[in-house]
Design an enzyme around this catalytic site. Structure first.
Site, short mmCIF file in Angstrom:
data_model
loop_
_atom_site.label_atom_id
_atom_site.label_comp_id
_atom_site.label_asym_id
_atom_site.label_seq_id
_atom_site.Cartn_x
_atom_site.Cartn_y
_atom_site.Cartn_z
N HIS A 32 7.15 -2.61 6.65
CA HIS A 32 7.25 -1.35 6.64
C HIS A 32 8.25 -0.90 5.30
O HIS A 32 8.99 0.18 5.29
CB HIS A 32 7.89 -0.64 7.86
CG HIS A 32 6.39 -0.40 8.64
ND1 HIS A 32 5.58 1.04 8.56
CD2 HIS A 32 5.76 -1.39 9.70
CE1 HIS A 32 4.51 0.36 9.20
NE2 HIS A 32 4.87 -0.89 10.48
N THR A 33 8.39 -1.41 4.22
CA THR A 33 9.35 -1.65 3.27
C THR A 33 8.34 -0.54 2.02
O THR A 33 9.09 0.21 0.83
CB THR A 33 9.77 -2.42 2.85
OG1 THR A 33 9.63 -3.30 2.73
CG2 THR A 33 11.02 -2.79 3.64
N LEU A 122 -3.68 -8.68 9.61
CA LEU A 122 -4.36 -9.57 8.46
C LEU A 122 -5.18 -8.41 7.01
O LEU A 122 -5.34 -9.47 6.32
CB LEU A 122 -5.14 -11.15 8.77
CG LEU A 122 -4.48 -11.80 9.92
CD1 LEU A 122 -5.63 -12.76 9.84
CD2 LEU A 122 -3.33 -12.09 9.02
N ASP A 169 -0.68 -4.22 1.14
CA ASP A 169 -1.99 -5.32 1.46
C ASP A 169 -2.89 -5.58 -0.07
O ASP A 169 -3.76 -6.24 -0.14
CB ASP A 169 -2.83 -4.70 2.31
CG ASP A 169 -2.37 -4.74 3.37
OD1 ASP A 169 -0.20 -5.05 3.69
OD2 ASP A 169 -2.28 -3.73 5.22
C1 GLA Z 1 0.40 -1.98 6.95
C2 GLA Z 1 -0.21 -1.24 5.94
C3 GLA Z 1 0.55 -2.08 4.77
C4 GLA Z 1 2.43 -2.05 5.07
C5 GLA Z 1 2.53 -2.63 6.57
C6 GLA Z 1 3.57 -2.78 6.74
O1 GLA Z 1 -0.56 -3.53 6.68
O2 GLA Z 1 -1.32 -1.28 5.18
O3 GLA Z 1 0.98 -1.18 3.20
O4 GLA Z 1 3.16 -0.93 5.05
O5 GLA Z 1 1.06 -2.06 7.05
O6 GLA Z 1 4.63 -3.64 6.65
#
Ligand code: GLA
Length: 388
Positions: A32-33, A122, A169
């Site tokens: 969540h960064t 994932l 991701d």
């Molecule tokens: C999901 C989102 C990412 C990221 C994560 C938390 O996977 O798609 O962009 O924010 O949560 O780190």
């Protein structure tokens, strides 16, 4: 996915022109960064989404998903989001390409299959977006870079799936490299590859097999809440763009008096960024004890401060803490509210850890736990192409 070519042929009656794939990802630390222009430390894994594609001479798009076993058909000029549909991750990418006036010359047939468990944290959806993006890039010779495909995937997620995700991701999915984790600066999009030398330890995923339904709306509301904190900060510090530019002192001064909960959430992001930088230093120094401690701390922050964990994930992390010399760190991974924990475990202890934890998890929740071993793999690939 040895058979994807034949399967494409049996559905659409001719051979595909392009076969492409993109992987899921793990994230070692830095959760969540990304949407605060912070740092993340993901790696692509050897579980992938595969697509086979062939251009059509008309303007139709025909999609076939092996999991859903049916053909979805649409005219390219009429594509729009469809509530809760698997097609959103594919059509959202096409829509983004059209918005960018990329020359998608016509319709196409697409067959999609994969081995990334969905709802496990994932990033199977990012893998779909990136496999489709990379495949269409080849099919229509669009000459997009990997970074551009990642951005298209992220935007597709915002517009067609309604999740205001960061870039982590999709970036990991297109740019992963064998045996390396990717330290990504989500502000500049500069990145370094770190080789993962874990000695006798390894990362093991434990899938809770739960995916709480509020995940998407809670994700968006965390983003809104912390962005509100940024707005307040900007009244005093106009140069500040995101939480990347903030520190705890500023938050105590400006956000805490207005709303304690928003302060706690914003401060989590500030602390998680700092943890990631310490974790990278520990990785470089081969200091796995410190890395593990930071991973545990990250979970505490995600659970008690950012409030995106759940009972099942917290239980698994508590279990991991019972074996301090064999399990150096554990935390929830990804957006939260279900999915997997990532655990740094001594290889000789893997079987015992899985056995004991699975039994206790089942006893507590009446749900089976699925261990997932992953290897670090390459990002998006073209497996076959007859495009000149
Ligand atoms: C999901 C989102 C990412 C990221 C994560 C938390 O996977 O798609 O962009 O924010 O949560 O780190």
């Amino acid at each position: 996915m040895k058979n994807i070519k034949n399967e494409f042929k049996s559905v659409f009656g001719s051979d595909p022109e392009v076969i492409a794939s993109s992987p899921g990802r793990v994230n070692i630390i830095g959760e969540h960064t990304d949407y605060h222009e912070g740092f993340v430390l993901p790696a692509a894994i050897d579980k992938r989404i595969y697509v086979a594609l062939k251009a059509r001479s008309d303007k139709k798009i025909k999609l076939y998903s092996k999991s859903f076993r049916k053909i979805f058909e649409v005219e390219i000029s009429t594509i729009k989001p469809i509530e809760n549909s698997w097609t959103n991750y594919i059509l959202g990418v096409v829509h983004q390409m059209l918005e960018r006036t990329l020359s998608i010359r016509g319709g196409f047939n697409l067959y999609i299959d994969g081995d990334i468990p969905s709802g496990a944290g994932l990033s199977s959806s990012a893998a779909v977006e990136c496999a489709v993006g990379w495949g269409l890039n080849e099919l229509f010779s669009l000459e997009l870079t990997r970074e551009e495909v990642a951005k298209i995937g992220q935007k597709a997620e915002h517009t067609f799936a309604g999740v205001m995700c960061g870039i982590m991701d999709q970036f990991a999915s297109v740019l992963g490299l064998e045996d390396s984790v990717l330290q990504l600066d989500c502000r500049s999009l500069e990145y370094n590859y770190f080789s993962l030398n874990l000695g006798e330890f390894t990362f093991l995923l434990l899938n809770t097999n739960v995916a709480h339904s509020l995940a998407d709306s809670e994700y968006n509301s965390r983003r809104e809440q912390t962005e509100k904190g940024v707005k307040w900060l900007q009244e005093k510090y106009p140069y500040l763009r995101t939480l990347r530019d903030a520190n705890t002192r500023m938050l105590q001064e400006v956000v805490l008096p207005k709303n304690k909960n928003t302060f706690i959430k914003c401060n989590y992001v500030v602390k998680e960024n700092a943890r990631l930088l310490r974790a990278c230093a520990a990785l470089e120094a081969g200091d796995l004890d410190t890395l593990g401690k930071l991973i545990f701390e990250s979970h505490t922050g995600l659970s008690a401060e950012y409030d995106v964990s759940c009972e099942e994930l917290d239980f698994l992390v508590e279990q991991a803490k019972e074996y301090p010399s064999q399990v150096l760190g554990a935390r929830m991974m990804g957006g939260g509210f279900g999915g997997c924990t990532i655990n740094l475990v001594h290889q000789a202890f893997l079987a015992e850890f899985v056995e004991k934890t699975s039994a206790r998890y089942y006893e507590k929740f009446g749900v089976g736990l699925t261990p997932i071993s992953v290897n670090i793999d390459r990002g998006s690939m073209i497996h076959e192409s007859i495009i000149k």
